[in-house]
Structure formats: structure tokens, C-alpha cells
Design a protein around this motif. Structure first.
Motif, PDB file in Angstrom:
ATOM      1  N   GLN A  31     -44.585  -7.477  56.904  1.00 57.27           N
ATOM      2  CA  GLN A  31     -44.883  -5.867  57.062  1.00 57.27           C
ATOM      3  C   GLN A  31     -46.179  -5.875  57.768  1.00 57.27           C
ATOM      4  N   MET A  32     -47.374  -6.493  57.369  1.00 56.23           N
ATOM      5  CA  MET A  32     -48.571  -6.793  57.744  1.00 56.23           C
ATOM      6  C   MET A  32     -48.686  -7.128  59.267  1.00 56.23           C
ATOM      7  N   TRP A  33     -47.682  -8.238  59.481  1.00 55.24           N
ATOM      8  CA  TRP A  33     -47.952  -8.671  60.760  1.00 55.24           C
ATOM      9  C   TRP A  33     -47.660  -7.710  61.953  1.00 55.24           C
ATOM     10  N   SER A  80     -39.992 -10.053  67.464  1.00 53.11           N
ATOM     11  CA  SER A  80     -39.386 -10.816  66.420  1.00 53.11           C
ATOM     12  C   SER A  80     -38.512 -11.853  67.062  1.00 53.11           C
ATOM     13  N   TYR A  81     -38.871 -13.054  66.749  1.00 56.33           N
ATOM     14  CA  TYR A  81     -38.062 -14.399  67.111  1.00 56.33           C
ATOM     15  C   TYR A  81     -36.951 -14.370  66.583  1.00 56.33           C
ATOM     16  N   ASP A  82     -36.606 -13.913  65.335  1.00 50.48           N
ATOM     17  CA  ASP A  82     -35.068 -13.803  64.855  1.00 50.48           C
ATOM     18  C   ASP A  82     -34.228 -12.783  65.372  1.00 50.48           C
ATOM     19  N   ALA A  83     -34.641 -11.773  65.525  1.00 51.49           N
ATOM     20  CA  ALA A  83     -34.040 -10.616  66.066  1.00 51.49           C
ATOM     21  C   ALA A  83     -33.556 -11.092  67.758  1.00 51.49           C
ATOM     22  N   LEU A  84     -34.415 -11.756  68.348  1.00 51.72           N
ATOM     23  CA  LEU A  84     -33.916 -12.175  69.680  1.00 51.72           C
ATOM     24  C   LEU A  84     -32.921 -13.351  69.371  1.00 51.72           C
ATOM     25  N   SER A  85     -33.060 -14.195  68.524  1.00 47.46           N
ATOM     26  CA  SER A  85     -32.121 -15.110  68.184  1.00 47.46           C
ATOM     27  C   SER A  85     -30.726 -14.789  67.830  1.00 47.46           C
ATOM     28  N   GLU A  86     -30.719 -14.009  66.977  1.00 47.45           N
ATOM     29  CA  GLU A  86     -29.545 -13.355  66.199  1.00 47.45           C
ATOM     30  C   GLU A  86     -28.555 -12.533  67.297  1.00 47.45           C
ATOM     31  N   SER A  87     -29.588 -12.093  68.250  1.00 47.91           N
ATOM     32  CA  SER A  87     -28.718 -11.347  69.367  1.00 47.91           C
ATOM     33  C   SER A  87     -28.393 -12.038  70.573  1.00 47.91           C
ATOM     34  N   ASN A  88     -28.781 -13.347  70.219  1.00 47.58           N
ATOM     35  CA  ASN A  88     -28.476 -14.512  71.378  1.00 47.58           C
ATOM     36  C   ASN A  88     -29.132 -13.867  72.713  1.00 47.58           C
ATOM     37  N   ALA A  89     -30.362 -13.451  72.613  1.00 48.84           N
ATOM     38  CA  ALA A  89     -31.178 -13.121  73.864  1.00 48.84           C
ATOM     39  C   ALA A  89     -31.590 -14.387  74.534  1.00 48.84           C
ATOM     40  N   GLY A 123     -45.668  -2.627  65.573  1.00 43.40           N
ATOM     41  CA  GLY A 123     -43.974  -2.510  65.458  1.00 43.40           C
ATOM     42  C   GLY A 123     -43.589  -2.472  64.142  1.00 43.40           C
ATOM     43  N   THR A 124     -42.484  -2.586  63.716  1.00 42.20           N
ATOM     44  CA  THR A 124     -41.662  -2.545  62.482  1.00 42.20           C
ATOM     45  C   THR A 124     -40.841  -3.750  62.509  1.00 42.20           C
ATOM     46  N   PRO A 125     -40.792  -4.538  61.159  1.00 43.82           N
ATOM     47  CA  PRO A 125     -39.983  -5.645  61.122  1.00 43.82           C
ATOM     48  C   PRO A 125     -38.411  -5.194  61.089  1.00 43.82           C
ATOM     49  N   PRO A 126     -37.871  -6.261  61.837  1.00 45.83           N
ATOM     50  CA  PRO A 126     -36.270  -6.004  61.680  1.00 45.83           C
ATOM     51  C   PRO A 126     -35.702  -5.849  60.300  1.00 45.83           C
ATOM     52  N   SER A 127     -34.938  -5.021  60.174  1.00 47.15           N
ATOM     53  CA  SER A 127     -34.265  -4.693  58.855  1.00 47.15           C
ATOM     54  C   SER A 127     -33.000  -5.272  58.483  1.00 47.15           C
ATOM     55  N   ASN A 128     -32.453  -5.871  59.733  1.00 42.66           N
ATOM     56  CA  ASN A 128     -31.051  -6.173  59.429  1.00 42.66           C
ATOM     57  C   ASN A 128     -30.747  -7.916  59.672  1.00 42.66           C
ATOM     58  N   LEU A 129     -31.911  -8.496  59.654  1.00 39.54           N
ATOM     59  CA  LEU A 129     -31.722  -9.950  59.814  1.00 39.54           C
ATOM     60  C   LEU A 129     -31.083 -10.647  58.644  1.00 39.54           C
ATOM     61  N   GLN A 130     -30.060 -12.002  58.760  1.00 41.91           N
ATOM     62  CA  GLN A 130     -29.741 -12.525  57.783  1.00 41.91           C
ATOM     63  C   GLN A 130     -30.838 -13.034  57.172  1.00 41.91           C
ATOM     64  N   SER A 131     -30.662 -13.277  55.704  1.00 41.86           N
ATOM     65  CA  SER A 131     -31.784 -13.797  54.874  1.00 41.86           C
ATOM     66  C   SER A 131     -31.192 -15.425  54.860  1.00 41.86           C
ATOM     67  N   GLU A 132     -32.109 -16.365  54.585  1.00 44.12           N
ATOM     68  CA  GLU A 132     -32.015 -17.765  54.351  1.00 44.12           C
ATOM     69  C   GLU A 132     -32.516 -18.396  53.385  1.00 44.12           C
ATOM     70  N   ARG A 133     -32.104 -18.951  52.222  1.00 45.42           N
ATOM     71  CA  ARG A 133     -32.564 -19.517  51.244  1.00 45.42           C
ATOM     72  C   ARG A 133     -32.914 -21.084  51.633  1.00 45.42           C
ATOM     73  N   LEU A 134     -34.084 -21.490  51.167  1.00 45.27           N
ATOM     74  CA  LEU A 134     -34.339 -22.752  51.243  1.00 45.27           C
ATOM     75  C   LEU A 134     -34.075 -23.609  50.074  1.00 45.27           C
ATOM     76  N   CYS A 135     -33.444 -24.784  50.341  1.00 44.53           N
ATOM     77  CA  CYS A 135     -32.850 -25.529  49.223  1.00 44.53           C
ATOM     78  C   CYS A 135     -33.448 -26.895  49.094  1.00 44.53           C
ATOM     79  N   ASP A 136     -33.787 -27.309  48.120  1.00 43.80           N
ATOM     80  CA  ASP A 136     -34.429 -28.857  48.094  1.00 43.80           C
ATOM     81  C   ASP A 136     -33.428 -29.568  46.949  1.00 43.80           C
ATOM     82  N   ILE A 137     -33.481 -31.032  46.843  1.00 34.65           N
ATOM     83  CA  ILE A 137     -32.627 -31.511  46.032  1.00 34.65           C
ATOM     84  C   ILE A 137     -33.535 -31.678  44.781  1.00 34.65           C
ATOM     85  N   ASP A 138     -33.009 -31.242  43.531  1.00 32.19           N
ATOM     86  CA  ASP A 138     -33.435 -31.222  42.253  1.00 32.19           C
ATOM     87  C   ASP A 138     -33.012 -32.653  41.555  1.00 32.19           C
ATOM     88  N   GLU A 139     -34.103 -33.553  41.755  1.00 30.89           N
ATOM     89  CA  GLU A 139     -33.816 -34.842  41.307  1.00 30.89           C
ATOM     90  C   GLU A 139     -33.656 -34.999  39.692  1.00 30.89           C
TER      91      GLU A 139
END
Length: 410
Positions: free
Chosen positions: A359-361, A249-258, A367-383
Motif C-alpha cells: 500500500q505504501m509503495w 503493477s507487474y502482476d496486474a500486467l502479467s495476469e492480463s497477459n499484457a 496509484g492504488t494496488p490491484p485488488s483482484n490479483l491471485q494470491s500465492e503461498r510460498l511452500c518449503d519442505i518441512d524436514e
């Protein structure tokens, strides 16, 4: 396969050298089988920092652990203008590998040109990599490590071609998984930077749809597994004796500052743990080679910045402004405008949409996907909800001669 194919009688000497270097692969080795570790990325998972570090610390890795880093020893003649990338990254090998296959199939070998892939044409670097593999095979228990996200792009036939040239080897593919939300955001930032503007027809929903239709993360695993199933033992007795896929998991490594370079070499390649891992990490941190431990991050509001530039280009064209518009989404002035203008936005949480794929990946790499990662919403401008004041903020980014006067925007 490459190790049994014969070249035409009048083959170029360099072609013959590549062939001879590869043809010696498969000679008997009295120790453990030679081991090739292929870090495939994919894109936007810390690959550049890993690849630069592989070059800077190649002597340390070889001296401490006997691992051969397959990075160019000399600068490629036809590879980009960025000096760091010219010296350190071996995208040449997978692209040249594919085009050698296409040459056999279509008689259309890529030649040097100024298009993107033409920069990777350098038979000398390609021959050098094959020579490194040949030398590695002659040593007992040798490990060779190569890193390029270009392996994620080459066709299945090129993967089969490579594996069939490695009889008796052990091959391990290392891939990193990234949350779909941050992967889409980061991929968009890279495309915007590469083309100095928003991709044609960009929309956030369109980007999400493209990932749903053609999932690059699952697609890469599928391609590698197909290659393994047909070219590795036990299906093919003339191929590698072992083939594995390891995923992290790239995200688990990033969040743990690996340290991404340390993780690829010490964890994924050498499988060190406990005291051996600690000693090696201490040695790396005390080494004279400088390595980039962390991956770069893209601006969080890059999607809205792309929309600002898209609307800005629309204003510029509708007013028939002839003054050049030299502005890009990743420029500080655009990112500040997104922050200061407080545009109305529409947001989505993609992790729920892509949860089954994540989950499939991980299930496919054991392996199992990390369960404690911070979620991130993607936002775009509502014209549809933009007010005149928001349009005035965008208007202010135009060249002076193209701007409306303030009264017309009230």
C-alpha cells in the motif's frame, strides 16, 4: 556537477570525449524540454524481455514516435558471454556512471576484470550513451528511453550526479511493483541459476526476513525520491525542470497477459490512449522487428527444489563421497523429484505480511494496488516431518557410488 567539472590537463582523450558530450547537455532548446525516461526495473519484473525488445524495435520506436532507445549500437568488449545480452542491454551506463563518481571521490575507477561488475567496464559504450543524450537534446521535444535494473543498485550519489548533468530536462523514472511472494521466489531462482546451487545458509524464513529488513522495492523509491528532492527543480534550479516517478503493477500486467514492451513505450513513456494507442499497437504488431512481449516465469516449486539440493549436498558431504555432484535446483530431474516425492511442506502467505508495504509503495507513486490479483503461498519442505521414503527420493539423485543400498533406507 558533470557539466561544469574540468578534467586534469592530461586527461585521456576518451575521458575528454565523455566530458564534452555531457557538457553540451543543458544548451537551450526552443521546444518542450528534452525528456529522459529511465526504466529501473527493478530485478525480476520483466526487465530482460523489455530490454531485448528495445534493441530489436529501436528503429520502429524512433520512426513512429521519435523516441531514442539508449541501447548499445555495438557489442560491448567486456560484457558477459551471452550474445543476446552483449548486443542489447545497457547496464553499462548506470555502472560506469557510478564508477565515474567513485573515481572522483576515491580515485578508484573500476578496471576490466573477470568479476561480475568488471564485465560492465566499457568507456566506449558509456561515451556512446552520453553522445545519444547530447544529440537528443539538440532536437526539439526529444524523448530518450533507457532500461536497466542496474539503476536500482547504484548509490544515491550516482543518481544525483546524473540528474545534475541534465539541467533543463524532464526526467521520469518508471518502476514496476511485484507481489512479494512471487518476487522472493523469482529472486531465489535467479540466484540459484547464477551460482549453480542454493545460496549459502538458505531458508525461506531467512529470505522473508531479509526482505523485511531491507525492502528492495521501497528502498528504490526512497533513493530516487531523495535524489529528486535535492537535484530537481524547485530545490535545485540547475537540475532537471521536472522529475516524476511512475509506478505500475507487474502482476496486474502479467495476469492480463499484457505486452510489457508496449506498455513501457506506449503507456508509460508516451502516455497514449484511445485511438492513438490502438493505432500504435497495430503498427507495432505489424512491424518487422521481433519483440518479446511477455516476461519469463520461474518454476512454482523452485523453493522446494533448492531445499532438495541443499539436503542432497549434505548427504554427499556426510558420506565423504568423492564423485562430483553435478546437479542444480532448476534441473528437470530435481523439479520432477519435488513433484513426485510429495514432500511434507510448510507454507506461508506473504501478501498479508507485506500488505502495508505494498500500500505504501503504490501511494508513493500516486496509484492504488490491484485488488483482484491471485494470491500465492510460498511452500518449503518441512524436514521434521520427512519419512524414510522421502530421504530415499533424495538419495536416488546422488551418483551411484554414493547411494545407500535400499535396505538401509527402509
Amino acid at each position: 556537477s558533470l557539466h561544469t567539472r574540468t578534467h586534469p590537463p592530461h586527461a585521456h582523450p576518451l575521458q575528454m570525449y565523455i566530458f564534452l558530450a555531457a557538457s553540451m547537455l543543458g544548451q537551450p532548446n526552443l521546444g518542450a524540454p528534452p525528456h529522459l525516461v529511465i526504466h529501473v526495473g527493478p530485478h525480476k519484473t520483466g526487465t530482460t524481455s523489455i530490454q531485448i525488445s528495445l534493441a530489436h524495435c529501436r528503429e520502429w520506436l524512433h520512426k513512429q514516435h521519435g523516441v531514442e532507445s539508449l541501447v548499445p549500437k555495438a557489442r560491448s568488449r567486456h560484457f558477459l558471454t551471452n550474445k543476446t545480452m552483449q548486443q542489447n542491454i545497457n547496464h553499462n551506463f548506470p555502472y560506469m556512471l557510478q564508477h565515474e563518481v567513485l573515481h572522483d571521490r576515491d580515485s578508484n575507477l573500476m578496471q576490466p576484470s573477470r568479476d561480475f561488475y568488471g564485465w560492465f567496464y566499457d568507456p566506449h559504450v558509456y561515451a556512446e550513451t552520453w553522445a545519444q543524450l547530447r544529440q537528443c537534446e539538440q532536437r526539439q521535444s526529444c524523448i530518450a528511453l533507457i532500461s536497466s535494473e542496474a539503476f536500482a543498485e547504484i548509490e544515491l550519489v550516482a543518481w544525483k550526479y546524473l540528474l545534475q548533468a541534465l539541467p533543463g530536462w524532464k526526467v521520469t523514472v518508471v518502476a514496476f511493483h511485484r507481489k512479494y511472494s512471487s518476487l522472493i521466489r523469482s529472486s531465489l531462482a535467479e540466484r540459484t541459476e547464477a551460482y549453480h546451487g542454493p545460496p549459502r545458509g538458505f531458508s525461506l524464513l531467512g529470505q522473508v526476513a531479509s526482505f523485511l529488513i531491507d525492502d528492495p522495492q521501497l528502498g528504490l523509491l526512497r533513493k530516487v525520491r531523495l535524489a529528486f528532492n535535492s537535484s530537481c527543480a524547485p530545490a535545485n534550479a540547475n537540475g532537471p525542470v521536472e522529475c516524476h516517478i511512475h509506478g505500475y503493477s507487474y502482476d496486474a500486467l502479467s495476469e492480463s497477459n499484457a505486452d510489457f514492451y508496449a506498455y513501457l513505450t506506449l503507456n508509460a513513456t508516451l502516455m497514449l490512449h484511445g485511438k492513438r494507442w490502438t493505432n500504435s499497437m497495430d503498427s507495432l504488431q505489424g512491424a518487422s522487428c521481433s519483440h518479446i512481449a511477455k516476461a519469463n516465469t520461474s518454476p512454482r516449486n523452485i523453493i522446494q527444489a533448492v531445499s532438495v539440493v541443499r539436503m542432497l549436498l549434505g548427504l554427499h558431504a556426510s558420506r565423504r563421497c568423492t564423485h562430483p555432484l553435478d546437479i542444480y535446483p532448476d534441473q528437470p530431474i530435481v523439479l520432477r523429484t519435488v513433484t513426485d516425492a510429495n514432500f511434507p511442506v510448510m507454507c506461508m502467505d506473504l501478501e498479508d505480511v507485506f500488505a502495508s508495504r505494498t500500500q505504501m509503495w503504490f501511494s508513493q507513486v500516486g496509484g492504488t494496488p490491484p485488488s483482484n490479483l491471485q494470491s500465492e503461498r510460498l511452500c518449503d519442505i518441512d524436514e521434521s516431518k520427512m519419512m524414510l521414503g522421502h530421504w530415499a527420493q533424495i538419495d536416488s539423485l546422488l551418483p551411484n557410488a554414493c547411494r545407500h543400498n535400499r535396505s538401509s533406507l527402509r
